[in-house]
Design a protein around this motif. Structure first.
Motif, short mmCIF file in Angstrom:
data_model
loop_
_atom_site.label_atom_id
_atom_site.label_comp_id
_atom_site.label_asym_id
_atom_site.label_seq_id
_atom_site.Cartn_x
_atom_site.Cartn_y
_atom_site.Cartn_z
N GLY A 273 1.13 -1.16 0.07
CA GLY A 273 0.20 -0.19 -0.06
C GLY A 273 0.80 0.52 0.01
O GLY A 273 0.03 2.32 0.32
N ASP A 274 1.54 1.52 -0.07
CA ASP A 274 2.83 2.71 -0.29
C ASP A 274 2.88 2.76 -1.89
O ASP A 274 3.31 2.26 -2.12
N THR A 275 2.13 3.72 -2.25
CA THR A 275 2.21 4.25 -3.53
C THR A 275 3.22 5.25 -3.68
O THR A 275 3.77 4.60 -4.97
N THR A 276 3.94 5.75 -3.63
CA THR A 276 5.10 7.05 -3.85
C THR A 276 6.33 6.08 -3.26
O THR A 276 6.86 6.02 -5.05
N ALA A 277 6.41 4.74 -2.51
CA ALA A 277 7.78 4.45 -2.63
C ALA A 277 7.02 3.34 -3.86
O ALA A 277 8.50 3.21 -4.74
N ALA A 278 6.37 2.59 -4.09
CA ALA A 278 5.95 1.65 -5.79
C ALA A 278 6.48 2.44 -6.55
O ALA A 278 7.27 2.16 -7.23
N ALA A 279 5.59 3.98 -6.69
CA ALA A 279 6.07 4.56 -8.05
C ALA A 279 8.02 4.68 -8.57
O ALA A 279 7.87 4.99 -9.52
N HIS A 280 7.98 5.82 -7.50
CA HIS A 280 9.14 5.71 -7.44
C HIS A 280 10.17 4.26 -7.81
O HIS A 280 11.36 4.34 -8.22
N ALA A 281 9.12 3.33 -7.19
CA ALA A 281 10.53 1.88 -7.84
C ALA A 281 10.58 1.53 -8.81
O ALA A 281 11.72 1.27 -9.53
N PRO B 184 24.43 -11.44 -19.32
CA PRO B 184 24.22 -13.10 -19.31
C PRO B 184 23.35 -13.66 -20.01
O PRO B 184 21.78 -12.49 -19.50
N ASN B 185 23.25 -14.77 -20.09
CA ASN B 185 21.96 -15.23 -20.21
C ASN B 185 20.77 -15.59 -19.50
O ASN B 185 20.04 -15.09 -20.01
N TRP B 186 21.39 -15.73 -18.78
CA TRP B 186 20.04 -15.40 -17.62
C TRP B 186 18.93 -14.03 -16.98
O TRP B 186 17.83 -14.65 -16.87
N ALA B 187 19.66 -13.26 -17.97
CA ALA B 187 19.06 -11.98 -17.65
C ALA B 187 17.69 -11.62 -19.36
O ALA B 187 17.49 -10.48 -19.90
N GLU B 188 18.36 -12.87 -20.13
CA GLU B 188 17.86 -12.94 -21.56
C GLU B 188 15.66 -11.97 -21.09
O GLU B 188 15.40 -11.67 -21.94
N PHE B 189 15.45 -12.91 -20.30
CA PHE B 189 14.08 -12.58 -20.20
C PHE B 189 13.60 -11.25 -19.98
O PHE B 189 11.99 -10.69 -19.79
N ILE B 190 14.06 -10.53 -19.56
CA ILE B 190 14.31 -8.91 -18.70
C ILE B 190 14.71 -8.37 -19.10
O ILE B 190 16.10 -7.45 -19.57
N ASP B 191 12.91 -8.12 -20.20
CA ASP B 191 12.94 -6.84 -21.35
C ASP B 191 11.80 -6.45 -21.57
O ASP B 191 11.65 -6.49 -20.42
N PRO B 192 11.27 -5.83 -22.11
CA PRO B 192 10.96 -4.90 -22.22
C PRO B 192 9.09 -5.60 -21.93
O PRO B 192 8.02 -5.41 -21.11
N ALA B 193 8.92 -6.77 -22.41
CA ALA B 193 8.27 -7.23 -22.37
C ALA B 193 7.50 -7.63 -20.76
O ALA B 193 6.31 -7.74 -20.72
N TYR B 194 8.28 -8.34 -20.25
CA TYR B 194 8.35 -9.08 -19.44
C TYR B 194 8.54 -7.70 -18.32
O TYR B 194 7.37 -7.54 -17.27
N LEU B 195 9.21 -5.96 -18.59
CA LEU B 195 9.50 -5.18 -17.23
C LEU B 195 7.85 -4.53 -17.11
O LEU B 195 7.01 -4.57 -16.28
N HIS B 196 7.10 -4.75 -18.57
CA HIS B 196 6.02 -3.52 -18.21
C HIS B 196 4.42 -4.47 -17.84
O HIS B 196 4.08 -3.68 -17.65
N GLY B 197 5.29 -5.40 -18.30
CA GLY B 197 4.00 -6.54 -17.89
C GLY B 197 3.89 -6.90 -15.92
O GLY B 197 2.94 -6.32 -15.52
N GLU B 198 4.83 -6.03 -15.36
CA GLU B 198 5.30 -6.29 -14.46
C GLU B 198 4.85 -5.06 -13.34
O GLU B 198 4.59 -4.69 -12.14
N HIS B 199 5.60 -4.35 -14.29
CA HIS B 199 4.40 -2.26 -13.94
C HIS B 199 3.29 -2.95 -13.91
O HIS B 199 2.43 -1.89 -13.26
N ALA B 200 2.01 -3.29 -15.20
CA ALA B 200 1.31 -2.95 -14.94
C ALA B 200 0.77 -4.02 -13.78
O ALA B 200 -0.39 -3.38 -12.89
N ASN B 201 0.91 -4.71 -13.23
CA ASN B 201 0.60 -4.87 -11.58
C ASN B 201 0.83 -4.31 -10.99
O ASN B 201 0.02 -4.63 -10.30
N THR B 202 1.99 -4.18 -10.96
CA THR B 202 1.94 -3.08 -9.12
C THR B 202 0.86 -1.88 -9.60
O THR B 202 0.15 -1.62 -8.42
#
Length: 451
Positions: free
Chosen positions: A306-314, A331-349
């Motif tokens: 429920g911390d709106t300000t801190a979440a938006a900052h993050a 590295p290869n293990w970071a392949e999935f960390i891309d705009p599709a993933y990050l924007h999807g998680e930001h949408a959930n935030t």
């Protein structure tokens, strides 16, 4: 009168060891495992042959002795001592690499064999506290060694690295339920045995790094498939192997996975703490993609707190970190960390913050990237986030349309997270009562669940 332990007798005879030699090896192994107080003799070995079960950790030590002798994993189960402490041992960040190897190898064998004790083991809510602390202290204390770089000259290490890419893409495009047990069997047969061999320091670190990457992937695939107790144990052992490899970015990546799981399972405070520990671990290295992921996951946790300000900052910090990521340098293990993933998680935030406008914007950007990449799982989860943003505006027609796209994409992958996104959408549609669109969506969702 106890029945003789035929299994133990079989392995002892097959090894060609005398009782005295086995007792000496048990004492030596106990010292390596940090248990110098353990002592045994030929009399104790005779009692074990007669059916007595030794107290822990001796069964695990015996399994380690026979595994070393034969060059492949022999478990306490094989020796007639039951399943040992595999489930509990895999929750521990062991100080000894030898104990770590035995714990993760036992976990892998039990996983492949689908042992009941493992499937019923609970997710331990606070189990990440000790491992994350131990990893962080170890990482911050390490001094860089110019000669310690993993030169990857060993053919086996290169092969493991190549297999990681194969299985990671299987997870990204088909879901964690596809191929996980094949990966576990590969690790048991080909990777974990390598860790028992003697190597030069640079090769040892390279092996630990490769094994950590693969063990993390096993945990992540189990997590995506809804097997959370198994996932948690793999992730903790992956963190320990990452520490042994002295690759702080890899360890921070593992902590990101642990943070994601903690938040998903209803403990956002723990998820936030694990993400912060990961960021602390990056102080001596640079991985912009990993940093973007850790800020992203901290935002997810903060939104649920429920911390709106801190979440938006993050979220802003996550986007800034990703802007510094250079294609091809991560590295290869970071392949999935891309705009599709990050924007999807930001949408959930923003969904969890009740900001429908921002949630819709990020969901659409995620969907756009996921569609180009043909990533059904990410597309399904972002379509679900888009549907929720419509529901928050009371637009059932638009939510229903996005919901149908969610169902279609979910049917293309083996992912419990995608299925859970559908179920979440059903719950959020329930205030619309018996509306025909709700009834139709529920019927289609039931068909998906049955399939």
């Amino acid at each position: 009168m106890k029945a003789p332990n035929v299994k133990f007798g079989y392995w002892l005879e097959r090894a060609g060891m005398s009782r005295g030699e086995l007792a000496r090896r048990v004492k030596s192994k106990a010292v390596k495992w940090g248990q110098p107080h353990i002592s045994t003799d030929t009399t104790r070995v005779r009692f074990w042959l007669q059916g007595e079960t030794p107290r822990q950790p001796i069964p695990d030590i015996l399994a380690g002795v026979f595994s070393d002798h034969f060059g492949y994993r022999v478990t306490t189960y094989d020796l007639g001592f039951g399943d040992g402490s595999s489930a509990e041992a895999a929750l521990v960040y062991h100080s000894s690499l030898a104990a770590t190897v035995e714990a993760v190898a036992d976990l892998g064998r039990a996983d492949v064999d689908r042992r009941k004790f493992l499937s019923t083991a609970p997710f331990a809510a606070a189990a990440g506290v000790g491992p994350s602390r131990d990893w962080l202290l170890s990482t911050l204390d390490q001094e860089p060694d110019p000669d310690s770089g993993a030169r990857l000259r060993l053919e086996d290490v290169t092969a493991v690295k190549n297999m990681f890419s194969t299985f990671q893409r299987m997870d990204i495009f088909q879901g964690g339920g596809s191929g996980r047990l094949v990966l576990a069997d590969y690790m048991n047969q080909h990777v974990y045995p390598l860790l028992r061999r003697a190597h030069s320091e640079d090769v040892r670190r390279a092996l630990c790094e490769a094994a950590s990457e693969q063990t993390y992937l096993l945990g992540w695939m189990a997590y995506d498939n809804g097997e959370h107790s198994v996932a948690q144990r793999y992730l903790i052992q992956s963190l320990r192997l990452a520490g042994e490899s002295q690759n702080p970015a890899l360890g921070a990546h593992v902590l990101a996975g642990m943070a994601d799981q903690a938040t998903l399972l209803g403990n956002p405070a723990e998820g936030r703490r694990l993400a912060q520990a990961g960021r602390q671990g990056l102080l001596k290295t640079n991985s912009s993609a990993c940093l973007a992921d850790l800020w992203c996951l901290e935002a997810r946790a903060l939104a649920l707190l429920g911390d709106t300000t801190a979440a938006a900052h993050a979220v802003v910090q996550s986007e800034r970190a990703y802007e510094r990521a250079l294609p091809g340098s991560e590295p290869n293990w970071a392949e999935f960390i891309d705009p599709a993933y990050l924007h999807g998680e930001h949408a959930n935030t923003f969904r969890d913050l009740g900001d429908a406008g921002a949630a819709e914007e990020h969901a659409r950007r995620s969907i756009q990237h996921a569609t180009k990449q043909k990533r059904a799982r990410r597309g399904a989860m972002s379509q679900a986030a888009l549907a929720v943003s419509h529901l928050q505006r009371r637009d059932l027609d638009a939510a229903y349309a996005a919901g149908l796209r969610t169902l279609k994409l979910t049917g293309q992958v083996k992912s419990s997270r995608a299925v859970e996104a559908v179920q979440d959408l059903q719950r959020r549609m329930s205030p619309f009562g018996t509306h025909r669109l709700v009834a139709d969506f529920n019927e289609r969702a039931r068909s998906l669940a049955a399939a």
